[in-house]
Design a protein around this motif. Structure first.
Motif, short mmCIF file in Angstrom:
data_model
loop_
_atom_site.label_atom_id
_atom_site.label_comp_id
_atom_site.label_asym_id
_atom_site.label_seq_id
_atom_site.Cartn_x
_atom_site.Cartn_y
_atom_site.Cartn_z
N ILE A 39 0.84 -1.20 0.00
CA ILE A 39 0.00 0.00 0.00
C ILE A 39 0.88 1.26 0.00
CG2 ILE A 39 -1.65 1.32 1.37
CD1 ILE A 39 -2.86 -1.31 2.28
N ALA A 40 1.94 1.24 0.83
CA ALA A 40 2.78 2.43 0.99
C ALA A 40 3.65 2.70 -0.22
CB ALA A 40 3.66 2.26 2.23
N HIS A 41 4.07 1.64 -0.91
CA HIS A 41 5.01 1.84 -2.01
C HIS A 41 4.38 1.59 -3.37
CE1 HIS A 41 8.31 0.67 -4.77
NE2 HIS A 41 8.97 1.64 -4.14
N ASP A 42 3.95 0.36 -3.58
CA ASP A 42 3.48 -0.01 -4.93
C ASP A 42 2.15 0.65 -5.29
OD1 ASP A 42 5.55 -2.09 -5.68
OD2 ASP A 42 4.84 -2.88 -3.77
N LEU A 43 1.31 0.85 -4.32
CA LEU A 43 0.03 1.48 -4.62
C LEU A 43 0.19 3.01 -4.71
CD1 LEU A 43 -2.96 0.89 -5.04
CD2 LEU A 43 -3.30 1.14 -2.59
N ARG A 44 1.07 3.54 -3.87
CA ARG A 44 1.24 4.99 -3.87
C ARG A 44 1.89 5.50 -5.17
NH1 ARG A 44 4.77 7.51 0.87
NH2 ARG A 44 6.36 6.31 -0.26
N GLY A 45 2.81 4.70 -5.74
CA GLY A 45 3.50 5.11 -6.96
C GLY A 45 2.54 5.33 -8.13
N PRO A 46 1.80 4.28 -8.55
CA PRO A 46 0.85 4.46 -9.65
C PRO A 46 -0.22 5.50 -9.34
CG PRO A 46 1.24 2.14 -9.23
CD PRO A 46 1.88 2.88 -8.12
N LEU A 47 -0.67 5.51 -8.09
CA LEU A 47 -1.71 6.47 -7.72
C LEU A 47 -1.16 7.91 -7.77
CD1 LEU A 47 -4.62 6.79 -6.79
CD2 LEU A 47 -3.84 6.56 -4.43
N GLY A 48 0.12 8.08 -7.39
CA GLY A 48 0.74 9.40 -7.45
C GLY A 48 0.87 9.88 -8.89
N ASN A 49 1.29 8.94 -9.77
CA ASN A 49 1.38 9.29 -11.20
C ASN A 49 0.02 9.70 -11.76
OD1 ASN A 49 4.12 8.76 -11.22
ND2 ASN A 49 3.86 6.63 -11.89
N PHE A 50 -0.97 8.89 -11.38
CA PHE A 50 -2.33 9.16 -11.86
C PHE A 50 -2.80 10.54 -11.39
CE2 PHE A 50 -6.92 8.91 -11.84
CZ PHE A 50 -7.20 8.26 -13.04
N LEU A 61 -0.72 13.44 -13.27
CA LEU A 61 -1.19 13.68 -14.64
C LEU A 61 -2.56 14.34 -14.64
CD1 LEU A 61 -0.03 10.38 -16.40
CD2 LEU A 61 0.82 12.67 -16.84
N SER A 62 -3.42 13.88 -13.75
CA SER A 62 -4.78 14.47 -13.69
C SER A 62 -4.71 15.96 -13.34
CB SER A 62 -5.62 13.74 -12.63
OG SER A 62 -5.74 12.38 -12.97
N LYS A 63 -3.79 16.31 -12.44
CA LYS A 63 -3.64 17.71 -12.03
C LYS A 63 -3.12 18.57 -13.18
CE LYS A 63 -1.56 20.62 -8.49
NZ LYS A 63 -0.68 20.67 -7.30
N ILE A 64 -2.13 18.01 -13.91
CA ILE A 64 -1.56 18.75 -15.05
C ILE A 64 -2.63 19.02 -16.10
CG2 ILE A 64 0.06 18.61 -16.97
CD1 ILE A 64 1.95 17.08 -15.09
N MET A 65 -3.41 17.96 -16.39
CA MET A 65 -4.46 18.11 -17.39
C MET A 65 -5.53 19.09 -16.93
SD MET A 65 -4.92 14.22 -18.80
CE MET A 65 -6.14 14.72 -19.99
N ALA A 66 -5.85 19.06 -15.66
CA ALA A 66 -6.88 19.96 -15.15
C ALA A 66 -6.44 21.42 -15.20
CB ALA A 66 -7.27 19.56 -13.74
#
Length: 559
Positions: free
Chosen positions: A341-352, A355-360
């Motif tokens: 949860i702390a590493h593998d889930l946070r990485g993809p979720l952080g990227n997501f 990118l969402s913030k940049i697009m917004a």
């Protein structure tokens, strides 16, 4: 002392013979007198005889003194002897006794004369004395017995009596020895022995006694009962009895500990061993003992010890160890879960989220191609997040034991087809060809949803570690154990022996990215292993670095 009368008689006889000789001479010499020489000779002999009589008289006086001294010594020995002496009449009346005897009866000696001996004996033991007395007086044989005296005090006096007749056979001569201290000691030892037997029996403890030099061994009934036997069933008993019943591995350890005890390195022998029960199963016992005597040359001689059944204790230890193992595993899995949860889930979720913030914030500034790239990246992150969350949820349900399990006979081909469809997009993007060689008649006894999860994870794993344009092949065949052996083979990057050794250990990090930088937690393979074992099957891997990997697993063909 009888010499003097005999000599007197001889002199008289000689004198008579001499006179007779004189009478037998010639008639002319009948009146002839004894010569002077003969008279002197006779007088000398009489003087010698007189001296001999005087010497003999002195010897008689000295003998009388010695006899008196012996009599006095006998009286002293009799009176002050450390044992009691009694002389009883034919009616068992006391005729004489020494001081020790009077002391035992607790009265003055003179007052005890003519008292009936049985008067002083305990009421419950008078029959014992009567039988003893009859054997001596009327059976004319020596006899012994033990009995106690009766007094008004609470103290008891125990006597050992031995008796025989006197020469005239009209008196019973008794020797009495006070054995009270011995009796008390015997009763104390007997009481201690009984207590020990009760303790051993109630605690279900067996005992053994071993002559180390001869091999002679003594076991009690409890020792045999622990392993389902009687002592008669195990006869003849020796150290070989123990060696035959004990587990071979434990005998080695037992021998080592015994030698250390014999050498003085251990204060006592203590070993946990398995012994074969009569019914065939192994019984765990705690075997403890110590050398209690040594031979003259210092070698261990006699050894005493106990056996106690610790099977329940060993079972409890096993269960505790299993619980501890499970707890350790749960803690490890928990740590792994939070790590994911702390590493593998946070990485993809952080990227997501990035990118969402940049697009917004700057969507109007991007070209269509930029937006398309952003969209593809978002889709890839979302897919990775979805797979990761799906695995976490699957693993969580599995740990809680809440996954429904309804195995039945199903067609394998259809499950494989559906699983490939679920992973098709990922394979298409990497231009990986997935093929399967399974007939429509091939059936397997499994839960369809769980089997689909297994195949989906293994196929996704193969896609992840296979280069663009690679191949994946799925096949199935029955094995010699009447199971269905299913395999998922790829032409990917393969694995080293170290990675394969740690692949199913949740506490070991085997994370590595796929050929297209796909994230990996290693959780999917662990989930597959647990789900396969839930069906009674097993999972194993064959792999070579740079060549590819093949995951094999088995499932039952029928119920």
């Amino acid at each position: 002392m009888e010499k003097a009368p005999l000599q007197n008689f001889d002199l008289q006889r000689k004198a008579e013979e001499l006179l007779k000789q004189r009478k037998n001479k010639k008639a002319s010499e009948e009146t002839m007198l004894l010569s002077e020489i003969e008279i002197l000779k006779l007088a000398h002999e009489l003087e010698v005889h007189q001296i001999e009589l005087e010497m003999q008289n002195e010897e008689l006086i000295l003998a009388k003194k010695a006899e008196d001294q012996i009599k006095e010594s006998y009286i002293e020995l009799y009176d002050f002897a450390p044992v009691a002496y009694f002389s009883l009449s034919k009616r068992a009346e006391i005729l004489s006794l020494n001081l020790k005897a009077a002391q035992l009866l607790g009265k003055e000696r003179n007052s005890l004369i003519n008292s009936h001996f049985a008067f002083f004996i305990d009421e419950h033991e008078k029959d014992i004395f009567a039988e003893f007395f009859d054997k001596v007086m009327f059976g004319s044989e020596n006899a012994i017995c033990e009995l106690s005296l009766s007094f008004n005090t609470h103290e008891s006096v125990f006597l050992h009596l031995s008796g025989n007749l006197n020469e005239s056979k009209d008196q019973c001569l008794i020797t009495a020895v006070d054995v009270s201290e011995i009796k008390i000691a015997e009763e104390t030892i007997l009481l201690s022995k009984r207590r020990m037997e009760i303790i051993l029996n109630t605690s279900f403890i067996g005992t053994w006694q071993w002559n180390v030099q001869t091999g002679e061994t003594i076991f009690n009934e409890m020792w045999a009962e622990i392993i389902g036997y009687t002592l008669d069933e195990l006869a003849p008993l020796s150290i070989k009895t123990w060696e035959t019943l004990a587990h071979t591995e434990d005998l080695i350890q037992s021998g080592i500990l015994l030698e250390q005890h014999f050498a003085g390195k251990l204060p006592y022998y203590d070993c946990e061993c398995r012994i074969k029960h009569k019914n065939g199963h192994w019984v765990w016992v705690r075997d403890r003992g110590s050398v209690i005597s040594y031979s003259s040359d210092g070698k261990p001689l006699m050894m005493f010890g106990t056996h106690s059944d610790i099977s329940n204790q060993k079972q409890a230890e096993k269960e505790i160890n299993e619980i501890n193992t499970k707890l350790s595993k749960v803690n490890t899995e928990k740590d792994k879960f939070f790590s994911i949860i702390a590493h593998d889930l946070r990485g993809p979720l952080g990227n997501f989220m990035g990118l969402s913030k940049i697009m917004a914030e700057s969507l109007k500034e991007f070209s269509f191609d930029d937006i398309e790239n952003f969209a593809n990246t978002l889709e890839k992150s979302a897919s990775n997040l979805y797979r990761l969350l799906e695995n976490l949820l699957e693993w969580s349900k599995m740990q809680q034991g809440i996954i429904p399990f309804n195995p039945k006979l199903i067609a394998l081909k259809m499950i494989v087809f559906e699983s490939i469809g679920m992973t098709g997009n990922a394979a298409e993007k990497k231009e990986i060809k997935i093929s399967y060689n399974i007939s429509a008649e091939t059936e397997v006894f499994a839960d369809s949803n769980i089997l689909q999860t297994i195949l989906r994870n293994l196929i996704s794993n193969a896609i992840k570690f296979t280069h663009k344009g690679g191949d994946i092949e799925i096949s199935a065949k029955p094995n010699k154990d009447h199971e269905l052996e299913i395999s998922v083979k790829d032409t990917g990057i393969g694995m080293s022996q170290e990675i394969m050794g740690n692949l199913f250990k949740i506490d070991t990090d085997t994370n590595r990215k796929g050929t297209d930088d796909e994230p990996s937690t290693g959780l999917g393979v662990i989930i597959c292993k647990d789900l396969i074992e839930k069906h009674g099957g097993k999972l194993w891997i064959e792999s070579e670095v740079g060549v590819g990997s093949c995951f094999y697993f088995t499932l039952p063909i029928s119920n």
